[in-house]
Design a protein around this motif. Structure first.
Motif, PDB file in Angstrom:
ATOM      1  N   GLU A  27       1.934   1.796  -4.961  1.00  0.00           N
ATOM      2  CA  GLU A  27       1.148   0.613  -4.603  1.00  0.00           C
ATOM      3  C   GLU A  27       1.174  -0.419  -5.726  1.00  0.00           C
ATOM      4  OE1 GLU A  27      -2.093   3.246  -2.098  1.00  0.00           O
ATOM      5  OE2 GLU A  27      -2.503   2.754  -4.181  1.00  0.00           O
ATOM      6  N   THR A  68       0.823  -1.211   0.000  1.00  0.00           N
ATOM      7  CA  THR A  68       0.000   0.000   0.000  1.00  0.00           C
ATOM      8  C   THR A  68       0.857   1.260   0.000  1.00  0.00           C
ATOM      9  OG1 THR A  68      -0.145  -0.037   2.403  1.00  0.00           O
ATOM     10  CG2 THR A  68      -1.890  -1.170   1.175  1.00  0.00           C
ATOM     11  N   TYR A 116     -10.917  -1.277  -3.944  1.00  0.00           N
ATOM     12  CA  TYR A 116     -10.424  -0.974  -2.597  1.00  0.00           C
ATOM     13  C   TYR A 116     -11.579  -0.437  -1.763  1.00  0.00           C
ATOM     14  CZ  TYR A 116      -8.242   1.724   1.152  1.00  0.00           C
ATOM     15  OH  TYR A 116      -7.900   2.241   2.376  1.00  0.00           O
ATOM     16  N   THR A 132       1.813   6.397  -2.394  1.00  0.00           N
ATOM     17  CA  THR A 132       0.956   5.840  -3.436  1.00  0.00           C
ATOM     18  C   THR A 132       1.720   4.896  -4.360  1.00  0.00           C
ATOM     19  OG1 THR A 132       1.309   7.776  -4.830  1.00  0.00           O
ATOM     20  CG2 THR A 132      -0.653   7.789  -3.409  1.00  0.00           C
ATOM     21  N   ARG A 188     -10.134   0.580  -8.556  1.00  0.00           N
ATOM     22  CA  ARG A 188      -8.758   1.045  -8.715  1.00  0.00           C
ATOM     23  C   ARG A 188      -8.320   0.873 -10.158  1.00  0.00           C
ATOM     24  NH1 ARG A 188      -7.838   4.664  -5.140  1.00  0.00           N
ATOM     25  NH2 ARG A 188      -7.758   3.930  -3.047  1.00  0.00           N
ATOM     26  N   MET A 247      -4.303   3.661  -0.983  1.00  0.00           N
ATOM     27  CA  MET A 247      -4.800   2.688  -0.020  1.00  0.00           C
ATOM     28  C   MET A 247      -4.102   2.917   1.319  1.00  0.00           C
ATOM     29  SD  MET A 247      -5.156  -0.797  -2.276  1.00  0.00           S
ATOM     30  CE  MET A 247      -3.478  -0.878  -2.834  1.00  0.00           C
ATOM     31  N   SER A 248      -4.833   2.764   2.395  1.00  0.00           N
ATOM     32  CA  SER A 248      -4.261   2.929   3.729  1.00  0.00           C
ATOM     33  C   SER A 248      -3.303   1.789   4.040  1.00  0.00           C
ATOM     34  CB  SER A 248      -5.385   2.951   4.767  1.00  0.00           C
ATOM     35  OG  SER A 248      -4.854   2.823   6.067  1.00  0.00           O
ATOM     36  N   GLY A 249      -2.162   2.123   4.629  1.00  0.00           N
ATOM     37  CA  GLY A 249      -1.215   1.090   5.039  1.00  0.00           C
ATOM     38  C   GLY A 249      -1.577   0.476   6.376  1.00  0.00           C
TER      39      GLY A 249
END
Length: 181
Positions: free
Chosen positions: A50, A41, A71, A48, A83, A127-129
């Motif tokens: 990713e 992520t 996502y 970003t 995405r 996306m959140s890590g």
């Protein structure tokens, strides 16, 4: 399209050995065809930066044209967000990999180029890590595989994996004794 997992040799990897953590229930991929085998992520270069690597569990090529990578945040607010949409003629070779990446994905060191990138992925937030969900769906919107990470993920397929730090990827191995590179 590659036949050996590429990222495990280069990025620090938090191995998901059959996704079995202590007393938590074992979460295995439900799909018998294509699974999300590894993802990140973000990286130490960019939040970003990713990628998602898909793996074909079968001996035969699987067409993935029209499939989507989606996502959803940890709490699920806003639902599933596209995405990317896989292009015409996309397929994963038998026992092979297919690398999807954000348009901002940077090739560091010996990392391979993505098999497919798309501008849609790079729009909005990354996306959140710390916690979230991702899934792949086919052209009929049937869920093929899903993975969740972080303790606040509300909709995992089994148990969510731990959160990762900025330079880690999560890898789903077939079993706890897997020696995949």
């Amino acid at each position: 399209m590659r036949h050996l997992c590429r990222f495990s040799r280069v990025l620090p990897v938090l191995v998901i050995a059959a996704l079995n953590f202590g007393a938590a229930p074992v979460a295995r991929a439900v799909s018998t065809t294509v699974v999300i085998s590894e993802f990140a992520t973000g990286s130490s270069v960019s939040a970003t930066d990713e990628f998602v690597e898909l793996y074909n569990l079968t001996d035969n090529p699987i067409p993935i044209s029209g499939w989507k990578l989606q996502y959803k945040s940890a709490a699920g607010g806003g639902g599933w967000l596209d995405r990317l949409l896989l292009p015409a003629n996309a397929e994963i070779p038998g026992r092979g990999y297919y690398l999807l990446a954000s348009q901002t994905y940077s090739i560091q060191g010996n990392l391979p180029a993505a098999d497919f990138t798309n501008a849609t992925w790079g729009t909005g937030q990354g996306m959140s890590g710390t916690a979230g969900h991702m899934r792949i769906i086919d052209g009929a919107s049937t869920q093929i595989d899903k993975v969740a990470w972080g303790s606040t993920a509300t909709d995992p397929e089994g148990s969510p994996t731990p959160a990762m730090s900025g330079s880690q990827s999560l890898e789903r191995k077939a079993n706890g004794t897997s020696t995949a590179d």
